[in-house]
Design an enzyme around this catalytic site. Structure first.
Site, PDB file in Angstrom:
ATOM      1  N   GLY A 165      -2.320   1.405   1.507  1.00 25.95           N
ATOM      2  CA  GLY A 165      -2.836  -0.358   1.664  1.00 25.95           C
ATOM      3  C   GLY A 165      -3.232  -0.719   3.158  1.00 25.95           C
ATOM      4  O   GLY A 165      -5.048  -1.314   2.815  1.00 25.95           O
ATOM      5  N   ASN A 184       5.834  -8.583   7.214  1.00 30.44           N
ATOM      6  CA  ASN A 184       6.617  -7.150   6.299  1.00 30.44           C
ATOM      7  C   ASN A 184       8.568  -6.995   7.844  1.00 30.44           C
ATOM      8  O   ASN A 184       9.736  -6.779   6.921  1.00 30.44           O
ATOM      9  CB  ASN A 184       5.843  -5.937   6.745  1.00 30.44           C
ATOM     10  CG  ASN A 184       5.406  -6.348   8.480  1.00 30.44           C
ATOM     11  OD1 ASN A 184       4.550  -6.952   8.383  1.00 30.44           O
ATOM     12  ND2 ASN A 184       5.353  -5.338   9.477  1.00 30.44           N
ATOM     13  N   GLN A 194       3.551  -6.571   0.981  1.00 34.06           N
ATOM     14  CA  GLN A 194       4.610  -6.493   0.955  1.00 34.06           C
ATOM     15  C   GLN A 194       4.815  -8.003  -0.092  1.00 34.06           C
ATOM     16  O   GLN A 194       6.107  -7.747  -0.494  1.00 34.06           O
ATOM     17  CB  GLN A 194       5.368  -7.261   2.311  1.00 34.06           C
ATOM     18  CG  GLN A 194       5.279  -6.543   3.711  1.00 34.06           C
ATOM     19  CD  GLN A 194       6.327  -5.089   3.207  1.00 34.06           C
ATOM     20  OE1 GLN A 194       6.853  -5.681   2.121  1.00 34.06           O
ATOM     21  NE2 GLN A 194       5.998  -3.970   4.165  1.00 34.06           N
ATOM     22  N   SER A 241      -0.604  -2.307  -2.032  1.00 37.36           N
ATOM     23  CA  SER A 241       0.111  -0.114  -1.421  1.00 37.36           C
ATOM     24  C   SER A 241       1.658  -0.282  -3.154  1.00 37.36           C
ATOM     25  O   SER A 241       2.318  -0.802  -3.054  1.00 37.36           O
ATOM     26  CB  SER A 241       0.649  -0.067  -0.775  1.00 37.36           C
ATOM     27  OG  SER A 241       0.573   0.727  -0.118  1.00 37.36           O
ATOM     28  N   HIS A 295       3.484   1.604  -3.174  1.00 35.73           N
ATOM     29  CA  HIS A 295       5.128   2.693  -2.415  1.00 35.73           C
ATOM     30  C   HIS A 295       5.717   1.218  -2.297  1.00 35.73           C
ATOM     31  O   HIS A 295       6.863   1.919  -1.820  1.00 35.73           O
ATOM     32  CB  HIS A 295       4.744   3.909  -1.430  1.00 35.73           C
ATOM     33  CG  HIS A 295       4.444   3.335  -0.582  1.00 35.73           C
ATOM     34  ND1 HIS A 295       5.274   3.328   0.510  1.00 35.73           N
ATOM     35  CD2 HIS A 295       3.182   3.298   0.205  1.00 35.73           C
ATOM     36  CE1 HIS A 295       4.832   2.526   1.747  1.00 35.73           C
ATOM     37  NE2 HIS A 295       3.543   2.474   1.431  1.00 35.73           N
ATOM     38  N   THR A 334     -12.449  11.615  -5.922  1.00 36.56           N
ATOM     39  CA  THR A 334     -11.645  11.485  -7.155  1.00 36.56           C
ATOM     40  C   THR A 334     -10.586  11.040  -7.526  1.00 36.56           C
ATOM     41  O   THR A 334      -9.805  10.988  -6.214  1.00 36.56           O
ATOM     42  CB  THR A 334     -12.000  13.478  -7.512  1.00 36.56           C
ATOM     43  OG1 THR A 334     -12.584  13.931  -7.294  1.00 36.56           O
ATOM     44  CG2 THR A 334     -10.905  13.643  -8.433  1.00 36.56           C
ATOM     45  N   CYS A 386       8.661  -2.047  16.750  1.00 35.16           N
ATOM     46  CA  CYS A 386       9.843  -1.261  17.586  1.00 35.16           C
ATOM     47  C   CYS A 386      10.173   0.260  17.941  1.00 35.16           C
ATOM     48  O   CYS A 386      10.484   1.263  17.331  1.00 35.16           O
ATOM     49  CB  CYS A 386      11.164  -1.637  17.204  1.00 35.16           C
ATOM     50  SG  CYS A 386      12.751  -1.529  18.432  1.00 35.16           S
TER      51      CYS A 386
HETATM   52  N1  PLP Z   1       0.373  -3.704   5.505  1.00 42.15           N
HETATM   53  C1  PLP Z   1       1.666  -4.361   5.950  1.00 42.15           C
HETATM   54  C2  PLP Z   1       2.136  -6.218   5.335  1.00 42.15           C
HETATM   55  C3  PLP Z   1       2.696  -3.326   5.521  1.00 42.15           C
HETATM   56  O1  PLP Z   1       4.045  -3.746   5.414  1.00 42.15           O
HETATM   57  C4  PLP Z   1       2.021  -1.795   5.534  1.00 42.15           C
HETATM   58  C5  PLP Z   1       3.123  -1.312   5.301  1.00 42.15           C
HETATM   59  O2  PLP Z   1       4.254  -0.609   5.964  1.00 42.15           O
HETATM   60  C6  PLP Z   1       0.746  -1.885   5.196  1.00 42.15           C
HETATM   61  C7  PLP Z   1      -0.468  -2.511   5.563  1.00 42.15           C
HETATM   62  C8  PLP Z   1       0.134  -0.556   5.119  1.00 42.15           C
HETATM   63  O3  PLP Z   1       0.812   0.114   4.043  1.00 42.15           O
HETATM   64  P1  PLP Z   1       0.394   1.912   3.894  1.00 42.15           P
HETATM   65  O4  PLP Z   1       1.517   2.110   4.418  1.00 42.15           O
HETATM   66  O5  PLP Z   1      -0.113   2.050   1.720  1.00 42.15           O
HETATM   67  O6  PLP Z   1      -0.801   1.982   3.840  1.00 42.15           O
END
Ligand code: PLP
Length: 382
Positions: A71, A150, A178, A198, A200, A236, A324
């Site tokens: 992300g 997030n 998110q 993203s 994960h 790649t 935090c």
């Molecule tokens: N943007 C938001 C709102 C997120 O919560 C996060 C990850 O916590 C990211 C971007 C970054 O994503 P990544 O961990 O895939 O780089």
């Protein structure tokens, strides 16, 4: 001891089915998707199929999906790439509650000559749409506003934001890291130019993400090399990762109803139970539309970083919010922007559920958290 995993906004478990789907592209069909021989044919086909799946679920064209490593990369690419192609326009509008993957990029561009307007938020975590409208200038190149926060799960009204921004002909990026997999997204209706996601965050693997870039919207490519992703993002391709991401996205769409009923009910039960049992506790963003899985709760009088350790001792995994700093007494910038007093913000714990969080998980959490808060308050009073 059991583990109650309530930190799904940080990352999620890879679903076993998703894990199995990616394996063949590491051990059997491991050929480079850009090669022309037999070891690559299945890899290239899988990549095409994954792109098709993602485009179908998100409501866009296959050519509008660019695979990335995460992300953060997608956010960087959209923001920097737009500024680079902006024909001299150097003004960016964003909000005070963006993830560092956006805010730090914007600050870096500011340090290199861009001008930036950072919109504040109210106590509910929302921007003022009139302020957004007034912030747009003739030299505004980009507006970047996240879809879901997030830390608090607060959802921004991206439809309304898009109407304002697009009326002025300005490019709009949304960090939907998110939101994707948690709220329905239809890019045939959502009028954004760029969107970051993203894998994960929705039970896919780490290290793979995507960027939606609307056809015809200029965006400079920074990762130059072998010309993959139609020259927009060289490197790649992570075929196994991309296959897994597409399957995870499809599964998340299938779980959406459950997520918005059962998971939301469990989150609400957790919140109400904690509010009832812990004097002074309050939920951040409670009056706003929110992700159904996220609860940011302040427990005034406790230090969240110390509380996380006590929660961990009883097997509960939660978070104190992304910024935090343990022991440093620095409260979340998101809560600060929302006007939450720093003393209260230091006691913020984020619980984030998944579609497979159970009623037993919530019962167990409700059984342990109030006692931990009480013990911490007694100790600090003594
Ligand atoms: N943007 C938001 C709102 C997120 O919560 C996060 C990850 O916590 C990211 C971007 C970054 O994503 P990544 O961990 O895939 O780089």
């Amino acid at each position: 001891m059991r583990t109650i995993y309530l930190d799904n906004n940080a990352t999620t478990a890879v679903a076993p089915e998703v894990f199995d789907a990616m394996r063949p592209y590491f051990v059997d069909h491991y050929g480079n998707a850009s090669s022309v021989h037999r070891a690559s044919v299945k890899a290239a086909a899988a990549l095409r199929e994954a792109r098709k799946t993602m485009a179908r679920v998100l409501g866009c064209d296959e050519g509008e999906i660019i695979f990335t490593s995460c992300g953060t990369e997608s956010d960087n690419m959209a923001i920097r790439g737009t500024l680079e192609e902006s024909l001299g326009k150097r003004h960016i509008v964003t909000t005070a509650v963006e993830h560092p993957a956006v805010l730090n990029v914007v600050r870096d561009l500011e340090a290199h000559g861009a001008t930036v307007t950072i919109l504040g938020v109210d106590r509910d975590g929302q921007i003022d749409l009139d302020e957004l409208r007034d912030s747009l200038r003739d030299d505004t190149a980009l507006v970047t506003v996240m879809l879901a926060n997030n830390e608090t799960g607060v959802l921004f009204p991206i439809d309304e934001i898009a109407a304002i921004v697009k009326e002025r002909g300005v490019a709009l990026h949304t960090d939907a890291v998110q939101a994707v997999g948690k709220v329905p997204i239809d890019l045939s209706k959502l009028n954004v130019d760029f969107l970051a996601l993203s894998a994960h965050k929705f039970h896919g693997p780490k290290g793979v993400g995507a960027m939606f870039a609307r056809k015809g919207t200029p965006c400079h490519s920074f990762l130059l090399g072998g010309g993959q992703e139609r020259g927009r993002r060289a490197g790649t391709e992570n075929v196994g990762g991309v296959v897994a991401m597409a399957l995870a996205l499809e599964r998340a769409a299938q779980h959406m109803d459950h997520y918005h009923t059962v998971t939301r009910d469990l989150r609400d039960r957790l919140e109400q139970g904690l509010l009832d049992a812990v004097p002074g506790a309050f939920v951040n963003g409670a009056r706003s539309p929110r992700l159904p899985n996220t609860s940011s709760i302040c427990f005034p009088g406790v230090d969240a970083s110390a509380m996380l350790l006590l929660l961990d001792e009883v097997g509960i995994c939660a978070s104190a919010g992304s910024a935090c700093k343990s022991g440093a007494g620095i409260a979340s910038p998101v809560l600060a922007a929302m006007g939450v007093p720093a003393g209260d913000a230091r006691g913020m714990i984020r619980f984030s559920l998944a579609h497979d969080t159970t009623a037993e998980d919530i019962d167990y959490t409700l059984e342990h958290v109030p006692g931990i808060v009480e013990r911490m308050r007694r100790t600090s009073a003594a």
